[in-house]
Design an enzyme around this catalytic site. Structure first.
Site, PDB file in Angstrom:
ATOM      1  N   TYR A 145     -23.322  21.799 130.816  1.00 42.26           N
ATOM      2  CA  TYR A 145     -23.573  21.731 132.255  1.00 42.26           C
ATOM      3  C   TYR A 145     -23.380  23.127 132.822  1.00 42.26           C
ATOM      4  O   TYR A 145     -22.435  23.824 132.468  1.00 42.26           O
ATOM      5  CB  TYR A 145     -22.595  20.759 132.921  1.00 42.26           C
ATOM      6  CG  TYR A 145     -22.713  20.683 134.433  1.00 42.26           C
ATOM      7  CD1 TYR A 145     -23.808  20.074 135.033  1.00 42.26           C
ATOM      8  CD2 TYR A 145     -21.723  21.220 135.253  1.00 42.26           C
ATOM      9  CE1 TYR A 145     -23.910  19.994 136.424  1.00 42.26           C
ATOM     10  CE2 TYR A 145     -21.817  21.139 136.643  1.00 42.26           C
ATOM     11  CZ  TYR A 145     -22.914  20.532 137.223  1.00 42.26           C
ATOM     12  OH  TYR A 145     -23.014  20.448 138.591  1.00 42.26           O
ATOM     13  N   ASP A 240     -22.054  31.156 129.735  1.00 44.72           N
ATOM     14  CA  ASP A 240     -21.484  30.535 130.925  1.00 44.72           C
ATOM     15  C   ASP A 240     -20.012  30.271 130.632  1.00 44.72           C
ATOM     16  O   ASP A 240     -19.655  29.284 129.992  1.00 44.72           O
ATOM     17  CB  ASP A 240     -22.238  29.247 131.264  1.00 44.72           C
ATOM     18  CG  ASP A 240     -21.713  28.606 132.535  1.00 44.72           C
ATOM     19  OD1 ASP A 240     -20.721  29.127 133.093  1.00 44.72           O
ATOM     20  OD2 ASP A 240     -22.289  27.590 132.965  1.00 44.72           O
ATOM     21  N   LYS A 268     -13.916  29.169 138.580  1.00 46.77           N
ATOM     22  CA  LYS A 268     -12.651  28.504 138.245  1.00 46.77           C
ATOM     23  C   LYS A 268     -11.444  29.447 138.335  1.00 46.77           C
ATOM     24  O   LYS A 268     -11.010  29.777 139.428  1.00 46.77           O
ATOM     25  CB  LYS A 268     -12.741  27.871 136.844  1.00 46.77           C
ATOM     26  CG  LYS A 268     -14.006  27.024 136.640  1.00 46.77           C
ATOM     27  CD  LYS A 268     -13.813  25.578 136.896  1.00 46.77           C
ATOM     28  CE  LYS A 268     -15.053  24.789 136.533  1.00 46.77           C
ATOM     29  NZ  LYS A 268     -15.025  23.421 136.914  1.00 46.77           N
TER      30      LYS A 268
END
Ligand code: PMP
Length: 431
Positions: A145, A240, A268
């Protein structure tokens, strides 16, 4: 199921006011059933709900909280920043400070652009990859994702060599057709795709440790193989590292596995729990971004001074304390305890882990790709999730998510989780 009068009333009203009652789908507990828990505050490894109950938190806001909740250094930095104004929409010293820290920790990045989320980071990095190569096709992997930009909400087409189809209403088929979706950890499939269409590919985007189908580590040679394919075909390699950045090592998965991507996306941990994201790479590529170059990308709140200060405080603590070996030991303790608890209860399970991130799959066999993890027993996970909540442990409300530890999760906290798991699994085995 009632979680108490305050929680129930909030959930009723939330469902009236917010689609599905939430602002991000997984929070709605659809994958496990039951009523979501509304939280009032967090402290170290714990969350406290609006009814006053305490939970060990293994979600950690889905990754950012590597130092636990309300770490004093982050609270102080954010408070100090916000007292000087919450946003300027103009340059401020915190952007330079955080950029300096990020570039030291992730050497493949020579310049960085800050944004506000992982989605935005990835969307922007892909625009840059397309601009830099003059190509339109991107390659992603099943079960990974990368946020909800149109080009990434794409499912595999019917054949391995076909391009993608929309994975959500509202994603134009013409855009989805520019994204190829290949099986994770299957280098041969990637080689076959590149043999047929390599000259059309702008970039491969990959989670170097897949964490959005539950944690699935890369097979030996997979990332190296992708690097080689990109080099051979003039495509860019985009790691990513929204989940793995600063978590599995100072320099993320690229440091852990020794594979250097062209572009990296972060989020994050970068923002210390505040909205943040970043993308970066070699200076020559980043110089293509506006206003240095022609590739447009902008943001009213990008480089927000409070997010920059909180992120810098978190990275400073990481650089000073280098907690990765300790986090790895905690992760190993939890994984071993969970595996033992499953064995004792006679329940088939596989625990995957890299450092302080991992997943307990109710799966008989290896969790090495999307096809394998899809065979996990999601009904059992739902019952386990409920049983753990009852015992004061807050797990991600889906079988296909990563569990995260923080430096605040000491051995005693981990043993508390293992004890709860033993109780929950025993109850499940007899039910
Ligand atoms: N990339 C990865 C690897 C992610 O795990 C996520 C979100 N969990 C994103 C991108 C999107 O980030 P955000 O939710 O901040 O948009």
């Amino acid at each position: 199921m009632s979680r108490g009068p305050v929680n129930d009333a909030l959930w009723r009203e939330a469902q009236e006011l917010l689609p599905g009652g939430v602002n991000s789908p997984v929070r709605a507990f659809r994958a496990v059933g039951g009523t979501p828990v509304f939280f009032d505050r967090g402290e170290g490894p714990y969350l406290f709900d609006v009814e006053g109950r305490r939970y060990v938190d293994l979600v950690g806001s889905w990754g950012p909280l590597i130092l636990g909740h309300a770490h004093p250094r982050i609270v102080a930095a954010a408070r100090e920043a916000v007292e000087r104004g919450s946003s300027f929409g103009a340059p401020s010293p915190g952007e330079v400070d955080l950029a300096r820290r990020v570039l030291v920790m992730v050497p493949s990045m020579e310049q960085v652009r800050f944004v506000n989320s992982g989605t935005e980071a990835v969307m922007s990095a892909i625009r840059l990859a397309r601009a830099a190569t003059g190509r339109d096709v991107i390659v992603k992997f099943e079960g990974c994702y990368h946020g909800h930009a149109d080009s990434l909400l794409v499912a595999a087409g019917s054949g391995a060599l076909t391009l993608g189809i929309p994975d959500s209403p509202g994603v134009p088929g013409v855009l989805a057709a520019l994204t190829a979706v290949l099986p994770y950890n299957d280098l041969a499939a990637a080689e076959a795709f590149f043999a047929a269409r390599g000259s059309e590919v702008a970039c491969i985007i990959v989670e170097p440790i897949a964490a959005n189908m539950g944690v699935v580590p890369p097979r030996l040679g997979f990332l190296e193989g992708l690097r080689a394919l990109c080099d051979r075909h003039g495509a860019l390699l985009l790691f990513d590292e929204v989940m793995t950045g600063f978590r599995v090592a100072a320099g993320g998965a690229q440091e852990l596995y020794g594979v250097r991507p062209d572009l990296t996306t972060l989020s994050k941990i970068l923002g210390g729990g505040f909205p943040s994201g970043a993308y970066g790479g070699p200076r020559a590529l980043m110089q293509m971004i506006a206003p240095a170059g022609p590739v447009y990308q902008a943001g009213t709140l990008s480089g927000n001074p409070v997010a920059m200060a909180a992120g810098a405080a978190q990275l400073a603590v990481l650089a000073e304390t280098k907690p990765w070996p300790a986090l790895d030991a905690r992760g190993a303790r939890l994984a071993a305890g969970l595996a033992d608890a499953c064995a004792a209860a006679g329940i088939a399970a596989t625990v995957t882990r890299v450092g302080s991130m991992g997943t307990l799959f109710f799966l008989d066999g290896e969790a090495e790709d999307f096809a394998a993890v899809k065979r996990a027993d999601t009904g059992r996970f739902a019952r386990f999730h409920a049983a753990m909540l009852e015992r004061g442990v807050y797990l991600p409300p889906s079988q296909f998510e990563a569990w995260f530890l923080s430096t605040a999760h000491d051995d005693a906290v981990i043993d508390e989780v293992i004890k709860a798991a033993r109780g929950a699994l025993t109850a499940l085995a007899v039910a």
